[in-house]
Design an enzyme around this catalytic site. Structure first.
Site, PDB file in Angstrom:
ATOM      1  N   LYS A 105     -11.172  -7.601   7.345  1.00 57.56           N
ATOM      2  CA  LYS A 105     -10.364  -6.650   8.240  1.00 57.56           C
ATOM      3  C   LYS A 105     -11.410  -5.303   8.523  1.00 57.56           C
ATOM      4  O   LYS A 105     -12.010  -4.899   7.513  1.00 57.56           O
ATOM      5  CB  LYS A 105      -9.056  -6.371   7.516  1.00 57.56           C
ATOM      6  CG  LYS A 105      -8.471  -5.304   8.321  1.00 57.56           C
ATOM      7  CD  LYS A 105      -7.301  -4.728   7.550  1.00 57.56           C
ATOM      8  CE  LYS A 105      -6.841  -3.585   8.158  1.00 57.56           C
ATOM      9  NZ  LYS A 105      -5.804  -2.832   7.314  1.00 57.56           N
ATOM     10  N   SER A 132      -5.262  -3.225  15.066  1.00 54.81           N
ATOM     11  CA  SER A 132      -4.610  -2.587  15.845  1.00 54.81           C
ATOM     12  C   SER A 132      -5.557  -1.797  17.200  1.00 54.81           C
ATOM     13  O   SER A 132      -5.283  -2.349  18.208  1.00 54.81           O
ATOM     14  CB  SER A 132      -3.736  -1.600  15.473  1.00 54.81           C
ATOM     15  OG  SER A 132      -4.570  -0.389  14.712  1.00 54.81           O
ATOM     16  N   CYS A 146      -3.917   5.976   0.248  1.00 54.09           N
ATOM     17  CA  CYS A 146      -3.451   4.741  -0.270  1.00 54.09           C
ATOM     18  C   CYS A 146      -3.145   4.607  -1.668  1.00 54.09           C
ATOM     19  O   CYS A 146      -3.062   3.765  -2.095  1.00 54.09           O
ATOM     20  CB  CYS A 146      -4.408   3.605   0.248  1.00 54.09           C
ATOM     21  SG  CYS A 146      -4.729   3.756   2.015  1.00 54.09           S
ATOM     22  N   ARG A 161     -10.788   7.684   4.528  1.00 51.46           N
ATOM     23  CA  ARG A 161     -10.859   6.489   3.478  1.00 51.46           C
ATOM     24  C   ARG A 161     -11.926   6.128   2.962  1.00 51.46           C
ATOM     25  O   ARG A 161     -12.064   5.036   2.239  1.00 51.46           O
ATOM     26  CB  ARG A 161      -9.835   5.483   3.971  1.00 51.46           C
ATOM     27  CG  ARG A 161      -8.429   5.718   4.331  1.00 51.46           C
ATOM     28  CD  ARG A 161      -7.339   4.740   4.445  1.00 51.46           C
ATOM     29  NE  ARG A 161      -6.258   4.760   5.161  1.00 51.46           N
ATOM     30  CZ  ARG A 161      -5.282   5.644   5.035  1.00 51.46           C
ATOM     31  NH1 ARG A 161      -5.217   6.359   4.023  1.00 51.46           N
ATOM     32  NH2 ARG A 161      -4.230   5.619   5.902  1.00 51.46           N
ATOM     33  N   LYS A 215     -12.153  -5.089   3.426  1.00 51.60           N
ATOM     34  CA  LYS A 215     -11.417  -3.857   4.266  1.00 51.60           C
ATOM     35  C   LYS A 215     -12.494  -2.902   4.332  1.00 51.60           C
ATOM     36  O   LYS A 215     -12.648  -2.233   3.457  1.00 51.60           O
ATOM     37  CB  LYS A 215     -10.159  -3.531   3.770  1.00 51.60           C
ATOM     38  CG  LYS A 215      -9.349  -2.679   4.673  1.00 51.60           C
ATOM     39  CD  LYS A 215      -8.069  -2.326   4.314  1.00 51.60           C
ATOM     40  CE  LYS A 215      -7.224  -1.107   5.169  1.00 51.60           C
ATOM     41  NZ  LYS A 215      -6.026  -1.147   4.534  1.00 51.60           N
ATOM     42  N   CYS A 271       0.971  -1.126   0.029  1.00 53.23           N
ATOM     43  CA  CYS A 271       0.014   0.065   0.073  1.00 53.23           C
ATOM     44  C   CYS A 271       0.882   1.229  -0.030  1.00 53.23           C
ATOM     45  O   CYS A 271       1.892   1.232   0.451  1.00 53.23           O
ATOM     46  CB  CYS A 271      -0.997  -0.128   1.124  1.00 53.23           C
ATOM     47  SG  CYS A 271      -2.043   1.205   0.992  1.00 53.23           S
ATOM     48  N   TYR A 280      -1.485  -8.961  16.447  1.00 58.19           N
ATOM     49  CA  TYR A 280      -0.599  -8.505  17.181  1.00 58.19           C
ATOM     50  C   TYR A 280      -0.369  -9.422  18.561  1.00 58.19           C
ATOM     51  O   TYR A 280       0.561  -9.245  19.255  1.00 58.19           O
ATOM     52  CB  TYR A 280      -0.745  -6.956  17.555  1.00 58.19           C
ATOM     53  CG  TYR A 280      -0.934  -6.183  16.246  1.00 58.19           C
ATOM     54  CD1 TYR A 280       0.058  -5.629  15.712  1.00 58.19           C
ATOM     55  CD2 TYR A 280      -2.137  -5.837  15.881  1.00 58.19           C
ATOM     56  CE1 TYR A 280       0.187  -5.018  14.578  1.00 58.19           C
ATOM     57  CE2 TYR A 280      -2.340  -5.427  14.621  1.00 58.19           C
ATOM     58  CZ  TYR A 280      -1.131  -4.687  14.060  1.00 58.19           C
ATOM     59  OH  TYR A 280      -1.465  -3.973  13.039  1.00 58.19           O
TER      60      TYR A 280
HETATM   61  C1  PBG Z   1      -2.426   0.316   5.086  1.00 61.72           C
HETATM   62  C2  PBG Z   1      -2.958  -0.520   6.202  1.00 61.72           C
HETATM   63  C3  PBG Z   1      -3.773  -0.020   7.389  1.00 61.72           C
HETATM   64  C4  PBG Z   1      -4.012  -1.274   7.980  1.00 61.72           C
HETATM   65  C5  PBG Z   1      -3.068  -2.314   7.207  1.00 61.72           C
HETATM   66  N1  PBG Z   1      -2.738  -1.778   6.167  1.00 61.72           N
HETATM   67  C6  PBG Z   1      -4.362   1.167   7.798  1.00 61.72           C
HETATM   68  C7  PBG Z   1      -5.349   1.895   7.028  1.00 61.72           C
HETATM   69  O1  PBG Z   1      -5.783   1.393   6.073  1.00 61.72           O
HETATM   70  O2  PBG Z   1      -5.664   3.045   7.308  1.00 61.72           O
HETATM   71  C8  PBG Z   1      -4.618  -1.503   9.499  1.00 61.72           C
HETATM   72  C9  PBG Z   1      -3.826  -2.449  10.323  1.00 61.72           C
HETATM   73  C10 PBG Z   1      -4.294  -2.246  11.849  1.00 61.72           C
HETATM   74  O3  PBG Z   1      -5.100  -1.252  12.285  1.00 61.72           O
HETATM   75  O4  PBG Z   1      -3.911  -3.358  12.609  1.00 61.72           O
HETATM   76  N2  PBG Z   1      -3.461   0.720   4.144  1.00 61.72           N
HETATM   77 ZN    ZN Z   2      -3.058   2.272   2.639  1.00 61.83          ZN
END
Ligand code: PBG
Ligand code: ZN
Length: 329
Positions: A253, A279, A135, A222, A200, A125, A318
């Site tokens: 996700k 996260s 992104c 986003r 996602k 990304c 994690y």
């Molecule tokens: C980047 C990406 C993100 C995550 C994984 N790849 C963040 C986003 O899309 O803003 C999130 C992972 C997480 O929160 O642990 N595109």
């Molecule tokens: Zn991204």
């Protein structure tokens, strides 16, 4: 005479630990777990991430030593997120596909050390490399789709040429799985697997990650490319498209707030399904455990089990290291 319903007593199978173990429907095994890592473009470093207790940003040497320790715990797959060095971000995210960027160098270091004993997956990304934090390519406040595909494809090729076993696009541009698959195949990298962040959502649970990766968008959000949290049918459409475009594994996700979606995707594909325990889902457990409000070991076990029960084959989390270290599973 006892009630006829009491001939069938579910409690018999709950009587003892061994009986429960024999009859349990879901087992989580270390081989399903993927540990994420944040990699700085330097040989040696370790930086704490305040919103993600226990997780650090690392240089190549620390990455190798962390993976060596994790492998002893049974973690055999890692997901790498690259970070840009100071002054390396630009509007087009040029450093995302540099052959000497954090991810290619980290992949090479891991492959030199561990070869086929460690499976290396890389996040693909642009957001950690663009100065606007989106992104894809940004023009007049819009994230362009087709114009972003070549950079994503080059990034995947750079990772695969460095030795990555699997690339994982997380950008949510339409058609990126096909663009990446074609670019890999044209270069003879047809053996590199592709795990798509197919489903996602535009989630608030990515907050701590964006601190970790310094990838929050400067302007806007986003929602123009990540999925609307209200939609589940659309998850099937995204999953089907990525399967048609050549994805090998489909990811949902976040995971905890989307167990229904994991189940739904599980039922509409025969491909393996991955769940990303993101996260914010990690940090909220950590925060509550730090206050003594939750039993961390039991909650983590319950959450990881829920992903498997919902239908996930692969679990990106994690918690992986501590769960195995503590024997929480
Ligand atoms: C980047 C990406 C993100 C995550 C994984 N790849 C963040 C986003 O899309 O803003 C999130 C992972 C997480 O929160 O642990 N595109
Ligand atoms: Zn991204």
């Amino acid at each position: 005479m006892t009630s006829p319903f009491l001939r069938q007593r579910p409690r018999r199978l709950r009587r003892s630990p061994l009986m429960r173990e024999l009859a349990c429907e879901t087992r989580v095994h270390a081989s399903q777990l993927v540990m994420p890592h944040f990699v700085l473009p330097v040989t040696s470093a370790r930086e704490a991430i305040p919103s993600m207790p226990g997780i650090t940003r690392v240089g190549y040497d620390e990455l190798v030593s962390d993976c060596a320790k994790d492998m002893e715990l049974g973690i055999r797959s890692v997901l790498l997120f690259g970070l840009a060095g100071a002054g390396e971000k630009d509007a087009r995210g040029t450093r995302s596909h540099a052959h000497d960027g954090a991810v290619p160098k980290a992949v090479a270091a891991l492959k030199r050390e561990f070869g086929a004993d460690l499976q290396v997956i890389t996040d693909v990304c642009l957001c950690a490399y663009t100065d606007h934090g989106h992104c894809g390519m940004l023009e007049a406040g819009r994230v362009l789709n087709d114009e972003s595909l070549p950079a994503l494809a080059s990034m995947a090729v750079a990772h695969a040429e460095a030795g990555a076993d699997m690339v994982a696009p997380s950008d949510m541009m339409d058609g990126r799985v096909a663009a990446i698959r074609d670019a890999l195949d044209e270069r003879g990298l047809e053996e590199t697997a592709l795990m798509s962040y197919s489903v996602k959502y535009a989630s608030a649970y990515y907050g701590p990650f964006r601190d970790a990766a310094d990838s929050a968008p400067g302007q806007g959000d986003r929602q123009g490319y990540q999925m609307d949290v209200r939609n589940a049918r659309e998850a099937e459409r995204e999953a089907e498209l990525d399967e048609l475009e050549g994805a090998d594994i489909l990811m949902v996700k976040p995971a905890l707030a989307y167990l229904d979606v994991i189940r739904r995707v599980r039922e509409c594909t025969t491909l393996p399904v991955a769940a990303y325990n993101v996260s914010g889902e990690f940090s909220q457990v950590k925060a509550a455990a730090e206050r003594g409000w939750l039993d961390e070991a039991r909650v983590v076990r319950e959450n990881l089990t829920a992903f498997a029960r919902a239908g996930a084959d692969v679990i990106i989390t994690y918690h992986a290291r501590e769960a195995l270290q503590g024997g929480w599973l």
